[in-house]
Design a protein around this motif. Structure first.
Motif, PDB file in Angstrom:
ATOM      1  N   GLN A   1     -31.570  -3.109  46.602  1.00  0.00           N
ATOM      2  CA  GLN A   1     -30.800  -3.439  47.785  1.00  0.00           C
ATOM      3  C   GLN A   1     -29.622  -2.494  47.898  1.00  0.00           C
ATOM      4  OE1 GLN A   1     -29.820  -7.520  47.024  1.00  0.00           O
ATOM      5  NE2 GLN A   1     -31.530  -8.227  48.268  1.00  0.00           N
ATOM      6  N   ILE A   2     -29.340  -2.083  49.106  1.00  0.00           N
ATOM      7  CA  ILE A   2     -28.161  -1.254  49.360  1.00  0.00           C
ATOM      8  C   ILE A   2     -27.081  -2.189  49.875  1.00  0.00           C
ATOM      9  CG2 ILE A   2     -27.211   0.629  50.718  1.00  0.00           C
ATOM     10  CD1 ILE A   2     -30.039   1.814  50.769  1.00  0.00           C
ATOM     11  N   ARG A   3     -25.928  -2.181  49.234  1.00  0.00           N
ATOM     12  CA  ARG A   3     -24.867  -3.096  49.604  1.00  0.00           C
ATOM     13  C   ARG A   3     -23.535  -2.376  49.722  1.00  0.00           C
ATOM     14  NH1 ARG A   3     -25.895  -7.356  44.737  1.00  0.00           N
ATOM     15  NH2 ARG A   3     -28.066  -6.991  44.774  1.00  0.00           N
ATOM     16  N   ASP A   4     -22.643  -2.960  50.478  1.00  0.00           N
ATOM     17  CA  ASP A   4     -21.293  -2.417  50.562  1.00  0.00           C
ATOM     18  C   ASP A   4     -20.283  -3.375  49.940  1.00  0.00           C
ATOM     19  OD1 ASP A   4     -21.316  -4.396  52.436  1.00  0.00           O
ATOM     20  OD2 ASP A   4     -20.660  -3.153  54.098  1.00  0.00           O
ATOM     21  N   HIS A   5     -20.783  -4.485  49.388  1.00  0.00           N
ATOM     22  CA  HIS A   5     -19.917  -5.432  48.696  1.00  0.00           C
ATOM     23  C   HIS A   5     -20.745  -6.233  47.688  1.00  0.00           C
ATOM     24  CE1 HIS A   5     -21.753  -7.838  51.841  1.00  0.00           C
ATOM     25  NE2 HIS A   5     -21.524  -8.886  51.071  1.00  0.00           N
ATOM     26  N   SER A   6     -20.050  -6.897  46.818  1.00  0.00           N
ATOM     27  CA  SER A   6     -20.710  -7.675  45.776  1.00  0.00           C
ATOM     28  C   SER A   6     -21.245  -8.995  46.311  1.00  0.00           C
ATOM     29  CB  SER A   6     -19.705  -7.951  44.661  1.00  0.00           C
ATOM     30  OG  SER A   6     -20.241  -8.835  43.727  1.00  0.00           O
ATOM     31  N   ASP A   7     -22.448  -9.352  45.902  1.00  0.00           N
ATOM     32  CA  ASP A   7     -23.001 -10.657  46.251  1.00  0.00           C
ATOM     33  C   ASP A   7     -22.526 -11.738  45.294  1.00  0.00           C
ATOM     34  OD1 ASP A   7     -24.464  -9.603  48.342  1.00  0.00           O
ATOM     35  OD2 ASP A   7     -26.298  -9.404  47.172  1.00  0.00           O
ATOM     36  N   LYS A   8     -22.161 -11.358  44.089  1.00  0.00           N
ATOM     37  CA  LYS A   8     -21.841 -12.340  43.049  1.00  0.00           C
ATOM     38  C   LYS A   8     -20.353 -12.447  42.741  1.00  0.00           C
ATOM     39  CE  LYS A   8     -26.277 -12.027  40.753  1.00  0.00           C
ATOM     40  NZ  LYS A   8     -26.980 -11.768  39.511  1.00  0.00           N
ATOM     41  N   GLY A   9     -19.530 -11.638  43.371  1.00  0.00           N
ATOM     42  CA  GLY A   9     -18.099 -11.714  43.117  1.00  0.00           C
ATOM     43  C   GLY A   9     -17.585 -10.554  42.288  1.00  0.00           C
ATOM     44  N   PHE A  10     -16.445 -10.777  41.643  1.00  0.00           N
ATOM     45  CA  PHE A  10     -15.827  -9.721  40.856  1.00  0.00           C
ATOM     46  C   PHE A  10     -15.127 -10.310  39.647  1.00  0.00           C
ATOM     47  CE2 PHE A  10     -12.461 -11.138  43.642  1.00  0.00           C
ATOM     48  CZ  PHE A  10     -11.325 -11.093  42.862  1.00  0.00           C
ATOM     49  N   THR A  11     -14.794  -9.434  38.708  1.00  0.00           N
ATOM     50  CA  THR A  11     -14.022  -9.803  37.532  1.00  0.00           C
ATOM     51  C   THR A  11     -12.740  -8.986  37.533  1.00  0.00           C
ATOM     52  OG1 THR A  11     -16.008 -10.272  36.241  1.00  0.00           O
ATOM     53  CG2 THR A  11     -14.004  -9.836  35.001  1.00  0.00           C
ATOM     54  N   TYR A  12     -11.602  -9.661  37.356  1.00  0.00           N
ATOM     55  CA  TYR A  12     -10.318  -8.979  37.253  1.00  0.00           C
ATOM     56  C   TYR A  12     -10.278  -8.205  35.944  1.00  0.00           C
ATOM     57  CZ  TYR A  12      -5.291  -8.301  36.694  1.00  0.00           C
ATOM     58  OH  TYR A  12      -4.056  -7.759  36.492  1.00  0.00           O
ATOM     59  N   VAL A  13      -9.819  -6.969  36.001  1.00  0.00           N
ATOM     60  CA  VAL A  13      -9.711  -6.145  34.797  1.00  0.00           C
ATOM     61  C   VAL A  13      -8.306  -5.545  34.731  1.00  0.00           C
ATOM     62  CG1 VAL A  13     -10.712  -4.092  35.899  1.00  0.00           C
ATOM     63  CG2 VAL A  13     -10.812  -4.318  33.433  1.00  0.00           C
ATOM     64  N   SER A  14      -7.716  -5.588  33.535  1.00  0.00           N
ATOM     65  CA  SER A  14      -6.380  -5.026  33.318  1.00  0.00           C
ATOM     66  C   SER A  14      -6.271  -4.633  31.846  1.00  0.00           C
ATOM     67  CB  SER A  14      -5.300  -6.060  33.665  1.00  0.00           C
ATOM     68  OG  SER A  14      -5.292  -7.106  32.720  1.00  0.00           O
TER      69      SER A  14
ATOM     70  N   THR B   1     -12.586  -0.966  29.178  1.00  0.00           N
ATOM     71  CA  THR B   1     -11.254  -1.269  28.663  1.00  0.00           C
ATOM     72  C   THR B   1     -10.298  -0.270  29.293  1.00  0.00           C
ATOM     73  OG1 THR B   1     -12.197  -1.974  26.551  1.00  0.00           O
ATOM     74  CG2 THR B   1      -9.849  -1.496  26.567  1.00  0.00           C
ATOM     75  N   ILE B   2      -9.157  -0.751  29.738  1.00  0.00           N
ATOM     76  CA  ILE B   2      -8.170   0.155  30.341  1.00  0.00           C
ATOM     77  C   ILE B   2      -6.836   0.025  29.603  1.00  0.00           C
ATOM     78  CG2 ILE B   2      -9.320   0.102  32.574  1.00  0.00           C
ATOM     79  CD1 ILE B   2      -7.200  -1.762  33.585  1.00  0.00           C
ATOM     80  N   THR B   3      -6.063   1.114  29.638  1.00  0.00           N
ATOM     81  CA  THR B   3      -4.775   1.107  28.948  1.00  0.00           C
ATOM     82  C   THR B   3      -3.623   0.736  29.869  1.00  0.00           C
ATOM     83  OG1 THR B   3      -4.530   3.481  29.289  1.00  0.00           O
ATOM     84  CG2 THR B   3      -5.495   2.770  27.203  1.00  0.00           C
ATOM     85  N   SER B   4      -3.804   0.929  31.176  1.00  0.00           N
ATOM     86  CA  SER B   4      -2.762   0.533  32.138  1.00  0.00           C
ATOM     87  C   SER B   4      -3.394   0.369  33.505  1.00  0.00           C
ATOM     88  CB  SER B   4      -1.652   1.594  32.196  1.00  0.00           C
ATOM     89  OG  SER B   4      -2.166   2.828  32.647  1.00  0.00           O
ATOM     90  N   GLY B   5      -2.694  -0.359  34.358  1.00  0.00           N
ATOM     91  CA  GLY B   5      -3.190  -0.612  35.701  1.00  0.00           C
ATOM     92  C   GLY B   5      -4.068  -1.849  35.762  1.00  0.00           C
ATOM     93  N   ASP B   6      -4.611  -2.103  36.952  1.00  0.00           N
ATOM     94  CA  ASP B   6      -5.524  -3.221  37.112  1.00  0.00           C
ATOM     95  C   ASP B   6      -6.437  -2.995  38.307  1.00  0.00           C
ATOM     96  OD1 ASP B   6      -3.668  -3.674  39.158  1.00  0.00           O
ATOM     97  OD2 ASP B   6      -3.549  -5.820  38.794  1.00  0.00           O
ATOM     98  N   GLY B   7      -7.456  -3.850  38.390  1.00  0.00           N
ATOM     99  CA  GLY B   7      -8.408  -3.726  39.472  1.00  0.00           C
ATOM    100  C   GLY B   7      -9.465  -4.801  39.414  1.00  0.00           C
TER     101      GLY B   7
END
Length: 85
Positions: A4-17, A74-80
């Motif tokens: 499937q070609i999508r422009d957004h998530s069908d299942k949601g997202f996970t916060y990462v920081s 894993t990230i050292t700074s920032g969030d998304g």
């Protein structure tokens, strides 16, 4: 297999920081939306995806959306937000 070609998530997202990494699991993510400048410390790409490890140590600017298939980051700074496949 039909992809499937999508422009957004069908299942949601996970916060990462820097204090909320995504560890290896069965869940595959297909994109990363950067909310504040983010530095990647490590990333494990999906088995069926060839990603470049040179992204490690790079600063991704706020507002960037980077499509890629990964299962841990894993990230050292920032969030998304990591979008679930």
């Amino acid at each position: 297999m039909i992809r499937q070609i999508r422009d957004h998530s069908d299942k949601g997202f996970t916060y990462v920081s820097s204090s909320n990494a995504i560890t290896a699991s069965e869940q595959i993510y297909f994109g990363l939306q950067v909310w504040s400048d983010l530095v990647v410390a490590s990333i494990t790409f999906a088995d069926d995806y060839t990603g470049d490890q040179d992204i490690v140590g790079k600063t991704l600017p706020a507002g960037l959306y980077r499509p890629m298939r990964f299962k841990a980051i894993t990230i050292t700074s920032g969030d998304g937000a990591a979008e679930m496949l």
